[in-house]
Design a protein around this motif. Structure first.
Motif, mmCIF file in Angstrom:
data_model
loop_
_atom_site.group_PDB
_atom_site.id
_atom_site.type_symbol
_atom_site.label_atom_id
_atom_site.label_comp_id
_atom_site.label_asym_id
_atom_site.label_seq_id
_atom_site.Cartn_x
_atom_site.Cartn_y
_atom_site.Cartn_z
ATOM 1 N N CYS A 77 -8.153 -4.468 -4.870
ATOM 2 C CA CYS A 77 -8.821 -5.108 -3.917
ATOM 3 C C CYS A 77 -8.098 -6.609 -3.658
ATOM 4 O O CYS A 77 -8.877 -7.453 -3.081
ATOM 5 C CB CYS A 77 -10.101 -5.486 -4.537
ATOM 6 S SG CYS A 77 -10.122 -6.326 -5.972
ATOM 7 N N HIS A 78 -6.998 -6.632 -3.847
ATOM 8 C CA HIS A 78 -6.156 -8.048 -3.301
ATOM 9 C C HIS A 78 -4.632 -7.613 -3.382
ATOM 10 O O HIS A 78 -3.955 -7.664 -4.471
ATOM 11 C CB HIS A 78 -6.463 -8.966 -4.555
ATOM 12 C CG HIS A 78 -5.870 -10.375 -4.381
ATOM 13 N ND1 HIS A 78 -6.489 -11.573 -4.699
ATOM 14 C CD2 HIS A 78 -4.675 -10.850 -3.951
ATOM 15 C CE1 HIS A 78 -5.561 -12.519 -4.421
ATOM 16 N NE2 HIS A 78 -4.530 -12.003 -3.973
ATOM 17 N N THR A 79 -4.251 -7.887 -2.344
ATOM 18 C CA THR A 79 -2.669 -7.568 -2.091
ATOM 19 C C THR A 79 -2.148 -8.403 -0.892
ATOM 20 O O THR A 79 -2.927 -8.635 -0.108
ATOM 21 C CB THR A 79 -2.174 -5.976 -1.862
ATOM 22 O OG1 THR A 79 -2.376 -5.676 -0.481
ATOM 23 C CG2 THR A 79 -2.931 -5.162 -2.789
ATOM 24 N N THR A 86 13.417 -10.329 -0.053
ATOM 25 C CA THR A 86 12.729 -10.436 -1.290
ATOM 26 C C THR A 86 12.565 -11.868 -1.946
ATOM 27 O O THR A 86 13.105 -12.605 -1.243
ATOM 28 C CB THR A 86 13.633 -9.471 -2.451
ATOM 29 O OG1 THR A 86 15.101 -10.471 -2.502
ATOM 30 C CG2 THR A 86 13.902 -8.158 -1.909
ATOM 31 N N ARG A 87 12.376 -12.072 -3.177
ATOM 32 C CA ARG A 87 12.462 -13.348 -3.701
ATOM 33 C C ARG A 87 13.221 -13.182 -5.035
ATOM 34 O O ARG A 87 12.889 -13.891 -6.069
ATOM 35 C CB ARG A 87 11.006 -13.867 -4.031
ATOM 36 C CG ARG A 87 9.902 -14.066 -2.685
ATOM 37 C CD ARG A 87 10.043 -15.333 -1.978
ATOM 38 N NE ARG A 87 9.209 -16.071 -2.782
ATOM 39 C CZ ARG A 87 8.025 -16.012 -2.702
ATOM 40 N NH1 ARG A 87 7.226 -15.218 -1.864
ATOM 41 N NH2 ARG A 87 7.265 -17.113 -3.637
ATOM 42 N N LEU A 88 14.118 -12.713 -5.015
ATOM 43 C CA LEU A 88 15.068 -12.511 -6.209
ATOM 44 C C LEU A 88 15.783 -13.764 -6.620
ATOM 45 O O LEU A 88 15.790 -13.925 -7.809
ATOM 46 C CB LEU A 88 16.211 -11.606 -6.050
ATOM 47 C CG LEU A 88 15.747 -10.206 -5.781
ATOM 48 C CD1 LEU A 88 16.907 -9.175 -5.241
ATOM 49 C CD2 LEU A 88 15.120 -9.386 -7.211
ATOM 50 N N VAL A 250 -11.628 -16.391 -1.696
ATOM 51 C CA VAL A 250 -10.929 -17.603 -1.896
ATOM 52 C C VAL A 250 -9.983 -17.425 -3.043
ATOM 53 O O VAL A 250 -10.205 -17.218 -4.093
ATOM 54 C CB VAL A 250 -12.096 -18.833 -2.306
ATOM 55 C CG1 VAL A 250 -11.166 -20.186 -2.168
ATOM 56 C CG2 VAL A 250 -13.055 -19.057 -1.155
ATOM 57 N N HIS A 251 -8.553 -17.643 -2.816
ATOM 58 C CA HIS A 251 -7.620 -17.930 -3.699
ATOM 59 C C HIS A 251 -7.919 -19.414 -4.610
ATOM 60 O O HIS A 251 -7.831 -20.520 -4.006
ATOM 61 C CB HIS A 251 -6.144 -18.061 -3.247
ATOM 62 C CG HIS A 251 -5.578 -16.849 -3.091
ATOM 63 N ND1 HIS A 251 -6.042 -15.929 -2.080
ATOM 64 C CD2 HIS A 251 -4.525 -16.074 -3.617
ATOM 65 C CE1 HIS A 251 -5.248 -14.929 -2.001
ATOM 66 N NE2 HIS A 251 -4.360 -15.020 -3.052
ATOM 67 N N ALA A 252 -8.481 -19.266 -5.653
ATOM 68 C CA ALA A 252 -8.827 -20.687 -6.263
ATOM 69 C C ALA A 252 -8.539 -21.019 -7.636
ATOM 70 O O ALA A 252 -8.493 -19.918 -8.411
ATOM 71 C CB ALA A 252 -10.511 -20.753 -6.110
ATOM 72 N N GLY A 329 6.459 -12.937 -4.520
ATOM 73 C CA GLY A 329 6.657 -14.065 -4.873
ATOM 74 C C GLY A 329 5.965 -14.291 -6.550
ATOM 75 O O GLY A 329 6.796 -14.595 -7.539
ATOM 76 N N SER A 330 4.846 -13.674 -6.453
ATOM 77 C CA SER A 330 4.218 -13.918 -8.171
ATOM 78 C C SER A 330 3.695 -12.657 -8.600
ATOM 79 O O SER A 330 3.182 -12.820 -9.828
ATOM 80 C CB SER A 330 2.896 -14.939 -7.799
ATOM 81 O OG SER A 330 1.968 -14.279 -7.142
ATOM 82 N N SER A 331 3.837 -11.655 -8.023
ATOM 83 C CA SER A 331 3.646 -10.160 -8.577
ATOM 84 C C SER A 331 3.984 -9.124 -7.838
ATOM 85 O O SER A 331 3.327 -8.435 -7.050
ATOM 86 C CB SER A 331 1.770 -10.403 -8.531
ATOM 87 O OG SER A 331 1.557 -9.137 -9.442
HETATM 88 O O1 NIG Z 1 -1.864 -14.530 -4.843
HETATM 89 N N1 NIG Z 1 -1.228 -17.713 -4.461
HETATM 90 C C1 NIG Z 1 -0.915 -17.373 -3.390
HETATM 91 N N2 NIG Z 1 -0.223 -16.308 -2.911
HETATM 92 C C2 NIG Z 1 0.191 -15.412 -3.818
HETATM 93 C C3 NIG Z 1 1.496 -15.705 -3.733
HETATM 94 C C4 NIG Z 1 2.420 -15.475 -2.785
HETATM 95 C C5 NIG Z 1 3.793 -15.453 -2.987
HETATM 96 O O2 NIG Z 1 4.227 -16.412 -3.775
HETATM 97 O O3 NIG Z 1 4.400 -15.059 -2.024
HETATM 98 C C6 NIG Z 1 -0.643 -15.238 -5.043
HETATM 99 O O4 NIG Z 1 -0.218 -15.135 -6.081
#
Ligand code: NIG
Ligand code: FE
Length: 427
Positions: A77-79, A86-88, A250-252, A329-331
């Motif tokens: 439910c969140h992508t 890439t963010r290598l 909301v990303h919070a 970036g984060s997952s």
């Molecule tokens: O859900 N929090 C903001 N957005 C993403 C990270 C996106 C990225 O780093 O590209 C997140 O962690």
């Protein structure tokens, strides 16, 4: 008796996790030695195999599952899976001690993905996103929410949402598009307060009305965080989106406490995402509003942050869903079952909470709980089949490729081992 092409009977199910406590044993609604009959992409019968109604008219296509475990098709439910590059480099820099926020502040992070995404052709973006969508079937996923947010100008934000619509095809997971034009400030909006205000106005007065008019998204999300959007800016975007008929997410409180979770509750958001740093008062507000908390253990693990403490949410009465947060970036993962395993092992969820978090609570976080997320008559015939005997193994055998097949809209698809080479194609 004539064979029927529009019905599918699953028999020999060792344990069926209906995710509906009214349908079986315990919070997961377990039924042992079960059968499920699907007809015309909907579920028709659910129950013990011994109670299966006998039809003298048609003979459904039948699969004997030989004692395996079956769940509702999993819901991610969140992508953020539409992006290029890439963010290598960021990854390596973080391993050498630079923080996610420091990398973002020097123009790496989300902005580097924005640059690569803006540069990519429509065809490249479609190929990359289609491949990622296809890959999720390997984990038993049949519905995916997908956010924009790597365009950050009107043309590119709309292009990302159009890419989501393009990738929403028969036989693949259903896609639920979310507009995230307020993901971060683009470089051109960082020069002054006036430029910043202009970007927020662009989101509110230009992007959102077009997204709503062209029905390109079902939800609007905002990243409220130091280095991204402030609470008052988030409110502006969310209030406009609500006025235009979009649902809110909301990303919070991901990296710092901002008050974003309480704002989500106040505005009646369907879900709030991350909330690693939410206060007790925020949690009470979420519980009172019925806003679902979407836990993203992949992001806290990958950023080497503290995981959410599920016990706090449980105590506050907040419903919990789990998602991959798939993004570069984060997952950078598409393994939803692994997130459930981390929900249990890192956040302290119970086995039941984790399995409901990737099924019926995930459906709730998308406002789709009447259509999917449970195995019950009338629900969409989306199911995930797993090579194990006891549903607890789904959490216990962490990292194992347990999914053997999915049923999407009443049709069976065998799951092959994951395809390799995805990373090469990202470049
Ligand atoms: O859900 N929090 C903001 N957005 C993403 C990270 C996106 C990225 O780093 O590209 C997140 O962690
Ligand atoms: Fe996210």
């Amino acid at each position: 008796m004539r064979p029927s092409s529009n019905s599918l009977l699953l028999r020999g199910i060792g344990t069926l996790v209906t995710a509906d406590p009214a349908a079986g044993e315990g919070p997961l609604g377990l039924i042992h030695d079960a059968a499920v009959l699907c007809r015309d992409a909907r579920i028709d019968y659910v129950g013990p195999e011994s109670g299966l109604p006998v039809s003298s008219v048609e003979e459904p296509l039948t699969l004997d599952l030989d004692g395996c475990v079956v769940l509702p098709g999993l819901i991610d439910c969140h992508t953020h899976l539409v992006y290029a590059g890439t963010r290598l480099g960021d990854f390596e820099a973080r391993l050498c001690g630079e923080s996610y926020a420091e990398i973002a502040a020097r123009g790496g992070g989300i902005l580097s993905t924005v640059a690569a995404t803006r540069e990519a052709s429509d065809a490249t973006l479609r190929d990359l996103a289609s491949l990622r969508v296809e890959q999720t079937l390997v984990h038993g996923v049949t519905t995916i929410e997908v956010k924009s947010g790597y365009g950050l100008d009107t043309e590119n934000e709309l292009r990302l949402l159009e890419t989501v619509l393009y990738c929403d095809r028969n036989g693949l997971p259903d896609l639920v598009p979310t507009f995230l034009g307020a993901h971060t400030l683009p470089a051109e909006a960082r020069e002054s307060e006036a430029a910043r205000d202009r970007y927020v106005s662009l989101v509110v007065d230009e992007m959102l009305p077009q997204v709503a008019r062209r029905r390109l998204a079902r939800f609007c999300d905002v990243f409220i965080e130091e280095g991204a959007f402030r609470l008052d800016e988030g409110r502006k975007v969310l209030e406009r989106a609500k006025g235009l008929g979009l649902g809110l997410k909301v990303h919070a409180d991901q990296l710092t406490h901002t008050g974003g979770a309480s704002l989500a509750a106040e505005l009646g958001a369907v879900s709030v995402e991350h909330i690693e740093h939410a206060s007790d008062a925020d949690l009470a507000a979420l519980a009172a509003a019925g806003t679902v908390a979407v836990l993203l253990p992949g992001a806290s693990f990958f950023l080497r942050d503290e995981p959410v403490d599920a016990g706090r949410l449980r105590k506050a009465g907040v419903s919990m869903a789990l998602a991959t947060d798939q993004n570069p970036g984060s997952s950078p993962t598409d393994n939803l079952l692994l997130m459930a395993q981390m929900g249990v092992l890192a956040s302290g969820m119970t086995i039941e909470e984790a399995l409901l978090g990737i099924t019926t609570h995930a459906a709730r976080s998308l406002g789709m709980e009447r259509d999917r997320g449970r195995v019950a008559p009338g629900m969409r015939a989306d199911l995930a089949l797993f090579r194990c005997e006891d549903p607890r193994e789904l959490l216990y055998r962490f990292g194992a490729p347990l999914c053997s097949g999915v049923i999407k809209d009443g049709r069976y698809q065998r799951v092959e081992a994951g395809r390799m080479g995805g990373l090469r194609q990202h470049q």
